[in-house]
Design an enzyme around this catalytic site. Sequence first.
Site, PDB file in Angstrom:
ATOM      1  CG  MET A   1       1.045  12.718   1.714  1.00  0.00           C
ATOM      2  SD  MET A   1       2.718  13.208   1.892  1.00  0.00           S
ATOM      3  CE  MET A   1       3.197  13.113   3.466  1.00  0.00           C
ATOM      4  CB  CYS A   2      -4.571  11.286   3.481  1.00  0.00           C
ATOM      5  SG  CYS A   2      -5.064  12.756   4.320  1.00  0.00           S
ATOM      6  N   GLY A   3      -2.633   8.709   3.470  1.00  0.00           N
ATOM      7  CA  GLY A   3      -2.087   7.572   3.127  1.00  0.00           C
ATOM      8  C   GLY A   3      -3.438   6.444   2.877  1.00  0.00           C
TER       9      GLY A   3
ATOM     10  NE  ARG B   1       0.790   9.093   1.164  1.00  0.00           N
ATOM     11  CZ  ARG B   1       1.282   9.907   0.288  1.00  0.00           C
ATOM     12  NH1 ARG B   1       2.689   9.865  -0.297  1.00  0.00           N
ATOM     13  NH2 ARG B   1       0.446  10.680  -0.421  1.00  0.00           N
TER      14      ARG B   1
ATOM     15  CG  ASN C   1      -3.809  11.485  -0.701  1.00  0.00           C
ATOM     16  OD1 ASN C   1      -3.786  12.180  -0.276  1.00  0.00           O
ATOM     17  ND2 ASN C   1      -2.780  10.935  -1.681  1.00  0.00           N
TER      18      ASN C   1
END
Length: 302
Positions: free
Chosen positions: A1-3, A32, A180
Amino acid sequence: MCGIAALQLRNPSLHPQMGSLLSSMLCEIVERGPDSAGLAVYNTLGLIRDGAATLSLLGGSQTLGHRELTESLEAMLPVDSLPVVKTVGDTTLVSAAVEPGLLVKAVTETLPQATIIGRGEHVAVMKSVGHPMEIAASHGLAEMSGRQGLSHTRMATESAVTAGGSHPFSVADDLCLVHNGSFSNHATIRRQLKRDGVVFDSDNDTEVGARYVASRLQQGDTLEEALVNLGQVFDGFYTLVVTTADSMAVVRDPIACKPAIIAETADYVAMASEYRALAGLPGIDTARIFEPEPGKVYTWSL
């Protein structure tokens, strides 16, 4: 999970607020990706110079000090190039009134161990390990002006937590890509690109995507065509944002596994991984707000 948080400002009166708006968006996606973060800002005076190329080097400290590096570049570049070296947070910025390729050659010969994380005439790229808001503060994001900005908070999954592995990846003039998700066949595509002479700086799967897009653009694709081709070659789950000197594009994988939300007004286009990152933008109450459709490439130009 990335933002992801990205902002393109159509209204020049908002350019002085670019950094503060992007910083407020970034604040809402920190959890995130708490491992590391990166920023790319376009046409931010003080970071770039009119009529000059700018390189962003990973790390604020280099083996040569500012004076020594400047003197070395002066000896290698045309007399009227006026090279300038400065440190911003954890990033070293080098600029000179030459085309980007010539500056890359001079810096690479002077600092062969340096990693170039951004290049072009319009963009400055900054990235580091640590809390995203601390990284934004150390680089002075909130005070920056500009016409476009891109930010990413990383939760590492397929490679180590390093500054070099954080996003964005900027591998061609004024081109940046953030991601992402994950590409499941990145190793295969990396080998194919290496056979074509492409050189990599990290083991990150996102860099493979950025190198692929740059390769397609070099072959004559438009940005939209390059991302359509990426969707036909890469497997995995992803939301991508790609920026150039005058455009921004968003695309999700064919089943839209990773989140994305877009707000569009006459004054700006904004994209984020979560709506709350958009909620504080001016005029958000009357914005067109929508989720990008699976597999569809969206592009906007200034």
